[in-house]
Design a protein around this motif. Structure first.
Motif, mmCIF file in Angstrom:
data_model
loop_
_atom_site.group_PDB
_atom_site.id
_atom_site.type_symbol
_atom_site.label_atom_id
_atom_site.label_comp_id
_atom_site.label_asym_id
_atom_site.label_seq_id
_atom_site.Cartn_x
_atom_site.Cartn_y
_atom_site.Cartn_z
ATOM 1 N N GLU A 1 0.765 -1.040 -0.021
ATOM 2 C CA GLU A 1 -0.028 -0.058 0.018
ATOM 3 C C GLU A 1 0.946 1.248 -0.044
ATOM 4 N N VAL A 2 2.156 1.256 0.544
ATOM 5 C CA VAL A 2 2.937 2.362 0.681
ATOM 6 C C VAL A 2 4.103 2.225 -0.413
ATOM 7 N N ALA A 3 4.343 3.131 -1.189
ATOM 8 C CA ALA A 3 5.598 2.903 -2.182
ATOM 9 C C ALA A 3 6.752 2.777 -1.597
ATOM 10 N N ASP A 4 7.192 3.703 -0.520
ATOM 11 C CA ASP A 4 8.366 3.498 0.033
ATOM 12 C C ASP A 4 8.747 2.283 0.623
ATOM 13 N N THR A 5 7.793 1.589 1.133
ATOM 14 C CA THR A 5 7.759 0.276 1.855
ATOM 15 C C THR A 5 8.244 -0.937 0.769
ATOM 16 N N VAL A 6 7.431 -0.728 -0.275
ATOM 17 C CA VAL A 6 7.627 -1.682 -1.398
ATOM 18 C C VAL A 6 9.114 -1.497 -1.822
ATOM 19 N N GLN A 7 9.525 -0.223 -1.870
ATOM 20 C CA GLN A 7 10.945 -0.008 -2.730
ATOM 21 C C GLN A 7 11.801 -0.558 -1.637
ATOM 22 N N GLN A 8 11.720 -0.449 -0.224
ATOM 23 C CA GLN A 8 12.500 -0.695 0.679
ATOM 24 C C GLN A 8 12.680 -2.093 0.865
ATOM 25 N N SER A 9 11.567 -3.041 0.643
ATOM 26 C CA SER A 9 11.816 -4.385 0.722
ATOM 27 C C SER A 9 12.387 -4.847 -0.572
ATOM 28 N N ALA A 10 12.213 -4.259 -1.724
ATOM 29 C CA ALA A 10 12.775 -4.772 -2.972
ATOM 30 C C ALA A 10 14.272 -4.607 -2.717
ATOM 31 N N ARG A 11 14.601 -3.405 -2.159
ATOM 32 C CA ARG A 11 16.204 -3.211 -2.101
ATOM 33 C C ARG A 11 16.942 -4.350 -1.265
ATOM 34 N N VAL A 12 16.322 -4.850 -0.353
ATOM 35 C CA VAL A 12 16.706 -5.950 0.625
ATOM 36 C C VAL A 12 16.953 -7.129 -0.184
ATOM 37 N N LEU A 13 15.539 -7.390 -0.937
ATOM 38 C CA LEU A 13 15.629 -8.598 -1.866
ATOM 39 C C LEU A 13 16.765 -8.528 -2.990
ATOM 40 N N GLU A 14 16.885 -7.453 -3.560
ATOM 41 C CA GLU A 14 18.029 -7.418 -4.288
ATOM 42 C C GLU A 14 19.344 -7.772 -3.753
ATOM 43 N N GLU A 15 19.532 -7.243 -2.436
ATOM 44 C CA GLU A 15 20.708 -7.438 -1.800
ATOM 45 C C GLU A 15 21.032 -8.905 -1.310
ATOM 46 N N LEU A 16 20.063 -9.572 -1.133
ATOM 47 C CA LEU A 16 20.149 -11.063 -0.672
ATOM 48 C C LEU A 16 20.225 -11.894 -2.153
ATOM 49 N N LEU A 17 19.753 -11.393 -2.998
ATOM 50 C CA LEU A 17 19.928 -12.181 -4.509
ATOM 51 C C LEU A 17 21.534 -11.799 -4.870
ATOM 52 N N ASN A 18 22.077 -10.625 -4.700
ATOM 53 C CA ASN A 18 23.337 -10.486 -4.961
ATOM 54 C C ASN A 18 24.393 -11.082 -4.426
ATOM 55 N N LEU A 19 23.966 -11.578 -3.087
ATOM 56 C CA LEU A 19 24.743 -12.442 -2.066
ATOM 57 C C LEU A 19 24.643 -13.737 -2.429
ATOM 58 N N LEU A 20 23.715 -14.084 -2.753
ATOM 59 C CA LEU A 20 23.233 -15.608 -3.556
ATOM 60 C C LEU A 20 24.132 -15.907 -4.501
ATOM 61 N N ARG A 21 23.975 -14.783 -5.579
ATOM 62 C CA ARG A 21 24.955 -14.806 -6.781
ATOM 63 C C ARG A 21 26.128 -15.225 -6.638
ATOM 64 N N SER A 22 26.854 -14.481 -5.610
ATOM 65 C CA SER A 22 28.452 -14.436 -5.375
ATOM 66 C C SER A 22 28.821 -15.731 -4.711
ATOM 67 N N GLY A 23 27.736 -16.564 -4.684
ATOM 68 C CA GLY A 23 27.920 -17.822 -4.110
ATOM 69 C C GLY A 23 28.032 -17.951 -2.368
ATOM 70 N N HIS A 24 27.534 -17.271 -1.782
ATOM 71 C CA HIS A 24 27.370 -17.427 -0.622
ATOM 72 C C HIS A 24 25.661 -17.885 -0.169
ATOM 73 N N PRO A 25 25.464 -18.960 0.454
ATOM 74 C CA PRO A 25 24.368 -19.474 0.747
ATOM 75 C C PRO A 25 23.637 -18.516 1.759
ATOM 76 N N ILE A 26 22.376 -18.395 1.650
ATOM 77 C CA ILE A 26 21.394 -17.424 2.392
ATOM 78 C C ILE A 26 20.866 -18.214 3.615
#
Length: 405
Positions: free
Chosen positions: A129-154
């Motif tokens: 419902e709130v754009a800032d919250t959606v963007q905030q959660s998206a940034r966290v997801l992207e960082e976790l995906l970057n960590l995963l793609r660099s070979g670190h298990p999450i």
């Protein structure tokens, strides 16, 4: 008017009864209901058609909006959310890893950010419902995906840590915060620093012969020092590991303890044994201890010794006296490294005795070659309640200090 008797077949009678029941209902209510049902069916078909190729990832009904199961009445909340953002995925296995076993990580996102996450063909769509919250959660997801793609298990701790940083409005850059792993494997996998304080701590141990790690419980002071010691032993940088701590009771009197001296001091040293067993097979550790390669002893047994080519760890140093701290620090010999750990908020010494860890901060703070690393509540890697407990005590102590002034 005279009643007319009309003969109809049973099939016609059923159709007449159905028509009669529909005509008795208010037209607007009937049409509104039909429109709602059609809209729900259309949304269901749209979701299923877009997610059909990925439903194998989540055959069980998942969290709100995840497409493993049918839309339920509770999903109406998700359908009403207006703001959305898509995070691209590279594979089905990546989707499985980022959402966690039985959607464990998904539930953490939904609970902490009040969003819904929908699994599409090649992306995760975040709805809120709130754009800032959606963007905030998206940034966290992207960082976790970057960590995963660099070979670190999450793991769950990585997700919780990233969410915590984001909610505290701190930059989430997990790759920068997680340095190279320590070449030692525990029962839970590779050992690596997970917070900024832990990273500084590991780097200090690599570059200094004497490091003092000071901070609250649960920040990994002892565990990381043990991992660095085992790594140094395996790479032949040292020939033995010596672990010690003061034999001080934590606020209670245990009285007479049965057995020989080893049995008497063993309860005080048990946490050190537990960490060692987590990093190497029992038979390997027992072999090292029989040959004296690994030694676990009370601090009082260090007097008169010179420790050459050794990695020495003094744990629970807040319970050492000034005299004991001086004695320990002067045991360091050639080609040796020492790490001192402690929490100055949990001192169990008698009130008339000053902690050697408190004293050493002022005595050695300006000596070159010695590094002091201070941990805070944000470095806690135990249960998230531990961080809140530590913060509560810190706030209480700050309030007391202000009142006294």
């Amino acid at each position: 008017m005279n009643e007319m008797n009309i003969l109809v077949c049973p099939a016609q009678a059923k159709r007449f009864a159905l028509l009669n029941s529909l005509l008795r209902k208010p037209p607007c209510a009937t049409m509104d209901s039909i429109r709602k049902n059609r809209e729900k069916d259309r949304l269901q078909q749209d979701y299923e058609s877009q997610a059909y190729s990925l439903t194998a990832c989540h055959p069980q009904p998942c969290g709100r909006g995840i497409l493993g199961g049918k839309i339920t009445p509770g999903d109406d909340i998700l359908l009403q959310k207006k703001e959305s953002f898509r995070v691209p995925l590279q594979s089905i296995s990546e989707a499985q890893s980022i959402l966690g076993h039985q959607d464990e990580f998904l539930k953490l996102f939904e609970e902490n950010f009040n969003v819904g996450i929908v699994l599409r063909d090649d992306s995760l769509e975040i709805l809120g419902e709130v754009a800032d919250t959606v963007q905030q959660s998206a940034r966290v997801l992207e960082e976790l995906l970057n960590l995963l793609r660099s070979g670190h298990p999450i793991g769950a701790n990585d997700v919780k840590y990233a969410i915590r940083l984001s909610k505290e409005h701190k930059t989430v850059n997990l790759e920068a915060r997680i340095s190279e792993s320590i070449p030692v494997f525990s029962k839970r996998g590779v050992i690596r620093p997970k917070t900024p304080g832990q990273r500084r701590y590991v780097e200090a141990i690599k570059t200094h012969d004497l490091v003092l790690g000071i901070g609250p419980a649960g920040t990994g002071k002892t565990y990381l020092a043990m991992a660095m010691a085992v790594s140094a032993l395996k790479s032949n940088r040292v020939s033995r590991i010596i672990l010690t701590r003061p034999a001080v009771e934590a606020g209670e009197r245990l009285g007479f303890l049965p057995g020989d001296i080893a049995a008497k001091v063993d309860p005080y040293l048990r946490p050190l044994y537990d960490a060692l067993y987590d990093m190497m097979p029992p038979e390997t550790m027992e072999g090292y201890m029989e040959r004296g390669v690994i030694e676990v002893a009370p601090l009082a047994f260090m007097r008169g010794r010179t420790l050459n080519n050794a990695f020495v760890i003094l744990d629970e140093a807040q319970n050492s006296t000034i005299e004991q701290m001086k004695m320990f620090l002067t045991r360091l010999g050639f080609d040796s490294k020492a790490v001192v750990t402690g929490d100055i908020t949990q001192i169990d010494l008698p009130s008339e005795k000053m902690s050697g860890l408190l004293d050493v901060q002022s005595v050695l703070s300006r000596i070159e070659g010695i590094s002091f690393i201070y941990f805070s509540a944000e470095d806690v890697v135990r249960h998230e309640l531990v961080q809140r407990i530590i913060e509560a005590y810190e706030n209480r102590d700050k309030a007391k200090t202000l009142n006294n002034n």
